[in-house]
Design a protein around this motif. Structure first.
Motif, PDB file in Angstrom:
ATOM      1  N   LEU A   1       0.702  -1.411  -0.116  1.00  0.00           N
ATOM      2  CA  LEU A   1       0.078   0.025  -0.057  1.00  0.00           C
ATOM      3  C   LEU A   1       0.779   1.239   0.055  1.00  0.00           C
ATOM      4  N   LYS A   2       1.867   1.145   0.660  1.00  0.00           N
ATOM      5  CA  LYS A   2       2.942   2.318   0.706  1.00  0.00           C
ATOM      6  C   LYS A   2       3.322   2.539  -0.724  1.00  0.00           C
ATOM      7  N   ALA A   3       3.834   1.471  -1.368  1.00  0.00           N
ATOM      8  CA  ALA A   3       4.411   1.651  -2.610  1.00  0.00           C
ATOM      9  C   ALA A   3       3.583   2.061  -3.649  1.00  0.00           C
ATOM     10  N   ILE A   4       2.009   1.847  -3.753  1.00  0.00           N
ATOM     11  CA  ILE A   4       1.224   2.467  -4.533  1.00  0.00           C
ATOM     12  C   ILE A   4       0.749   3.804  -3.984  1.00  0.00           C
ATOM     13  N   HIS A   5       1.198   4.387  -3.025  1.00  0.00           N
ATOM     14  CA  HIS A   5       0.896   5.408  -2.479  1.00  0.00           C
ATOM     15  C   HIS A   5      -0.557   5.798  -2.008  1.00  0.00           C
ATOM     16  N   SER A   6      -1.104   4.436  -1.235  1.00  0.00           N
ATOM     17  CA  SER A   6      -2.482   4.408  -0.796  1.00  0.00           C
ATOM     18  C   SER A   6      -2.270   4.842   0.787  1.00  0.00           C
ATOM     19  N   VAL A   7      -1.103   4.583   1.200  1.00  0.00           N
ATOM     20  CA  VAL A   7      -1.135   5.207   2.488  1.00  0.00           C
ATOM     21  C   VAL A   7       0.212   5.803   2.574  1.00  0.00           C
ATOM     22  N   PRO A   8       0.383   6.815   3.464  1.00  0.00           N
ATOM     23  CA  PRO A   8       1.680   7.796   3.867  1.00  0.00           C
ATOM     24  C   PRO A   8       3.009   6.546   4.013  1.00  0.00           C
ATOM     25  N   THR A   9       3.968   6.823   3.576  1.00  0.00           N
ATOM     26  CA  THR A   9       5.341   6.195   4.037  1.00  0.00           C
ATOM     27  C   THR A   9       5.574   6.017   5.459  1.00  0.00           C
ATOM     28  N   ARG A  10       5.089   6.870   6.225  1.00  0.00           N
ATOM     29  CA  ARG A  10       5.234   6.892   7.677  1.00  0.00           C
ATOM     30  C   ARG A  10       4.356   6.014   8.339  1.00  0.00           C
ATOM     31  N   ALA A  11       3.252   5.596   7.693  1.00  0.00           N
ATOM     32  CA  ALA A  11       2.341   4.847   8.220  1.00  0.00           C
ATOM     33  C   ALA A  11       3.197   3.635   9.035  1.00  0.00           C
ATOM     34  N   VAL A  12       2.560   2.996  10.172  1.00  0.00           N
ATOM     35  CA  VAL A  12       3.178   1.888  10.779  1.00  0.00           C
ATOM     36  C   VAL A  12       1.989   0.723  10.843  1.00  0.00           C
ATOM     37  N   LYS A  13       0.599   1.128  10.617  1.00  0.00           N
ATOM     38  CA  LYS A  13      -0.520   0.319  10.473  1.00  0.00           C
ATOM     39  C   LYS A  13      -1.397   1.052   9.565  1.00  0.00           C
ATOM     40  N   CYS A  14      -2.306  -0.186   9.244  1.00  0.00           N
ATOM     41  CA  CYS A  14      -3.365   0.301   8.145  1.00  0.00           C
ATOM     42  C   CYS A  14      -4.579  -0.722   8.423  1.00  0.00           C
ATOM     43  N   SER A  15      -5.830  -0.162   8.121  1.00  0.00           N
ATOM     44  CA  SER A  15      -7.163  -1.014   8.057  1.00  0.00           C
ATOM     45  C   SER A  15      -7.413  -0.904   6.709  1.00  0.00           C
ATOM     46  N   LEU A  16      -8.178  -2.073   6.433  1.00  0.00           N
ATOM     47  CA  LEU A  16      -8.681  -2.320   5.071  1.00  0.00           C
ATOM     48  C   LEU A  16     -10.090  -2.627   5.271  1.00  0.00           C
ATOM     49  N   ILE A  17     -11.074  -2.047   3.987  1.00  0.00           N
ATOM     50  CA  ILE A  17     -12.566  -2.602   4.080  1.00  0.00           C
ATOM     51  C   ILE A  17     -12.628  -2.936   2.584  1.00  0.00           C
ATOM     52  N   SER A  18     -13.553  -3.983   2.616  1.00  0.00           N
ATOM     53  CA  SER A  18     -14.139  -4.345   1.358  1.00  0.00           C
ATOM     54  C   SER A  18     -14.612  -3.578   0.408  1.00  0.00           C
ATOM     55  N   LYS A  19     -14.443  -3.865  -1.015  1.00  0.00           N
ATOM     56  CA  LYS A  19     -15.252  -3.178  -1.904  1.00  0.00           C
ATOM     57  C   LYS A  19     -16.844  -2.907  -1.713  1.00  0.00           C
ATOM     58  N   ALA A  20     -17.419  -3.968  -1.029  1.00  0.00           N
ATOM     59  CA  ALA A  20     -18.794  -4.104  -0.997  1.00  0.00           C
ATOM     60  C   ALA A  20     -19.147  -3.128   0.269  1.00  0.00           C
TER      61      ALA A  20
END
Length: 125
Positions: A90-109
Motif C-alpha cells: 500500500l505504501k508502494a502504490i501511495h495509498s497510505v503515507p510512507t510513515r504509516a505503521v499500521k493500516c486498516s482495510l475495508i472491502s469493496k462491498a
C-alpha cells in the motif's frame, strides 16, 4: 455510482507450491476509480480491499471521521488490519503515507455501502 478504471499496478510475487498454485495470502495491487477518485486496492483472496486511511482522506475528506465511524458502526462494517507485506505494498502504490505503521482495510462491498449511506452528507462534486 462506481466507475471502474482498473489498472493493475503490479503483481506481488506469488509464493508457489510444488503444483504451481499460488498459496492463500497472496495478493495483487491496482487502482480503481470510485466517485471520481483513484483509490489503490489490494485483491486478497478474491476480495478487493481498500485502505481506510485513503478512503477517509480522499473520498470522504469533507465528512468528519466521527460521522464516518458512526455510519460504519450502523452498517456493521468491519475493517481488518493489514499485515506488514500488505502495508508495504500500500505504501508502494501511495495509498497510505510512507510513515504509516499500521493500516486498516475495508472491502469493496462495504465501501459501496458506505458511499451510498454518505451520499447525502457530502457536497456535490
Amino acid at each position: 455510482m462506481f466507475l471502474t478504471c482498473e489498472g493493475t499496478f503490479g503483481i506481488v510475487p506469488a509464493t508457489m507450491d510444488y503444483s504451481g498454485e499460488a498459496r492463500p495470502g497472496d495478493f495483487h495491487a491496482g487502482y480503481q476509480e470510485i466517485e471520481g477518485i483513484n483509490l489503490g486496492y489490494l485483491q486478497i483472496n478474491g476480495t478487493r480491499m481498500f485502505a481506510l486511511a485513503q478512503v477517509l482522506s480522499d473520498l470522504f475528506k469533507d465528512i468528519p471521521r466521527t460521522t464516518i465511524s458512526k455510519k460504519m458502526e450502523t452498517l456493521k462494517i468491519k475493517s481488518r488490519r493489514c499485515d506488514l507485506k500488505e502495508l508495504r505494498t500500500l505504501k508502494a502504490i501511495h495509498s497510505v503515507p510512507t510513515r504509516a505503521v499500521k493500516c486498516s482495510l475495508i472491502s469493496k462491498a462495504d465501501l459501496e455501502a458506505l458511499c451510498t449511506s454518505c451520499k447525502s452528507l457530502s457536497p456535490r462534486r
